[in-house]
Design an enzyme around this catalytic site. Structure first.
Site, PDB file in Angstrom:
ATOM      1  CB  CYS A  89      -1.000   0.011   1.147  1.00 15.65           C
ATOM      2  SG  CYS A  89      -0.281  -0.076   2.797  1.00 15.65           S
ATOM      3  CG  HIS A 165      -4.418   1.313   4.524  1.00 13.98           C
ATOM      4  ND1 HIS A 165      -3.894   0.541   3.516  1.00 13.98           N
ATOM      5  CD2 HIS A 165      -5.493   1.963   3.973  1.00 13.98           C
ATOM      6  CE1 HIS A 165      -4.616   0.704   2.425  1.00 13.98           C
ATOM      7  NE2 HIS A 165      -5.573   1.570   2.667  1.00 13.98           N
TER       8      HIS A 165
END
Length: 314
Positions: A89, A165
């Site tokens: 990510c 994230h």
């Protein structure tokens, strides 16, 4: 599928040299310490920001986002890729900014070919293509911190792990978009020109952070901006240019250290120290050991007196 993707740090030096290795020119990342529009504006030309946060465990997709609105049509008109693999990510977020700025930024041959190849794909296929890109994956992994204890390509997160994230925010077609590969589509946060981006993005980030308890401080924000050396040269600011060159040198050194693990070195160092103490005689060695134990006990007692938990050995 290609080999695994390792975890990389949310670090301006890591991201800057990662994109340079991918062929991107005249772009760097800067860490932001405060949520102030002026801090962004002082960086000159801004392409977007990368936001790192602790991902809420058990959170599921919804038909409506908690802030903004899904723009499903934009998913096929801009570069937006679904996240299909763990640990990718960070690179996916920076590509979400840069591949939507290829008219302003020289993204290099490899990324230009990747964008053209995936241009007609739906987000899921773009994500799969990214996950299977040997070029991008190998560059990404070259910036992972070396560890002799965990094979990051095999390990998967458990419910007890803290999971973090990366997502991207950028202005595309005069709209402020949140690009999160775990969401079904880009999230629109309303009208936003590139020049108004610093003023528009800060309230969005503040609302995002406000979802967490006041005690949660584990956030990181990186701005994707024009190489600050270019601006320093344009302004004729020799001091700022020297500062940027020094920063680049420090980043190179830190990135070099990340590629090495020092367990073997530390082990040999401890052997050498122990051997030297033994050569000084048994009494000296025993005193050295007892002094070390005493210091350990004192640290544990000090921590306990302050109410801090410790797993030290008595």
């Amino acid at each position: 599928m290609s080999g695994g993707w390792n975890t990389i740090e949310s670090d301006a030096g890591v991201f800057t040299y990662l994109i340079e290795k991918l062929g991107v020119k005249d772009v760097q990342f800067e860490e932001l310490i405060t949520l102030e529009p002026d801090e962004l504006k002082r960086l000159g030309k801004i392409y977007g920001v990368i936001f790192l946060f602790k991902y809420p465990t058990g959170e599921t997709r919804s038909d409506t986002p908690k802030d903004g609105s899904f723009d499903h049509e934009a998913a096929s008109n801009i570069f937006f890729a679904a996240q299909t693999i763990q640990n990718a990510c960070g690179t996916q977020a920076l590509l979400s900014v840069l591949l939507n700025k290829d008219g302003e930024v020289d993204i290099g041959k490899d990324l230009k070919e990747f964008k053209e190849f995936t241009g007609s794909f739906p987000p899921e296929f773009r994500g799969e293509t990214l996950s299977n890109s040997d070029v991008i994956r190998e560059v990404h992994n070259s910036f992972a911190r070396s560890s002799p204890f965990i094979d990051e390509t095999q390990r998967t997160a458990t419910e007890d792990d803290d999971v973090y994230h990366f997502i991207a925010y950028t202005s595309i077609n005069d709209t402020l978009y949140e690009l999160d590969g775990l969401q079904p589509a880009p999230i629109s946060h309303g009208p936003c020109t590139p020049s108004s981006f610093p003023d528009k993005i800060i309230p969005v980030l503040q609302r995002r952070i406000a979802r967490y308890p006041a005690t949660e401080i584990r956030f990181n924000l990186l701005a994707c901006v024009q190489d600050q050396r270019i601006r320093a040269r344009e302004l004729g600011d020799a001091e700022a240019l020297e500062e940027q060159e020094d920063k680049r040198s420090a980043w190179l050194w830190e990135n070099a250290l990340r590629r090495h693990n020092f367990v073997g070195f530390v082990g040999e160092l401890m052997k050498g120290v122990t051997k030297a103490k033994l050569l000084q005689g048994e009494k000296v060695y025993e005193k050295w050991v007892e002094d070390a134990k005493g210091k350990t006990r004192k640290r544990i007692e000090d921590r306990r007196s302050k109410g801090i938990a410790s797993d030290g050995v008595d």
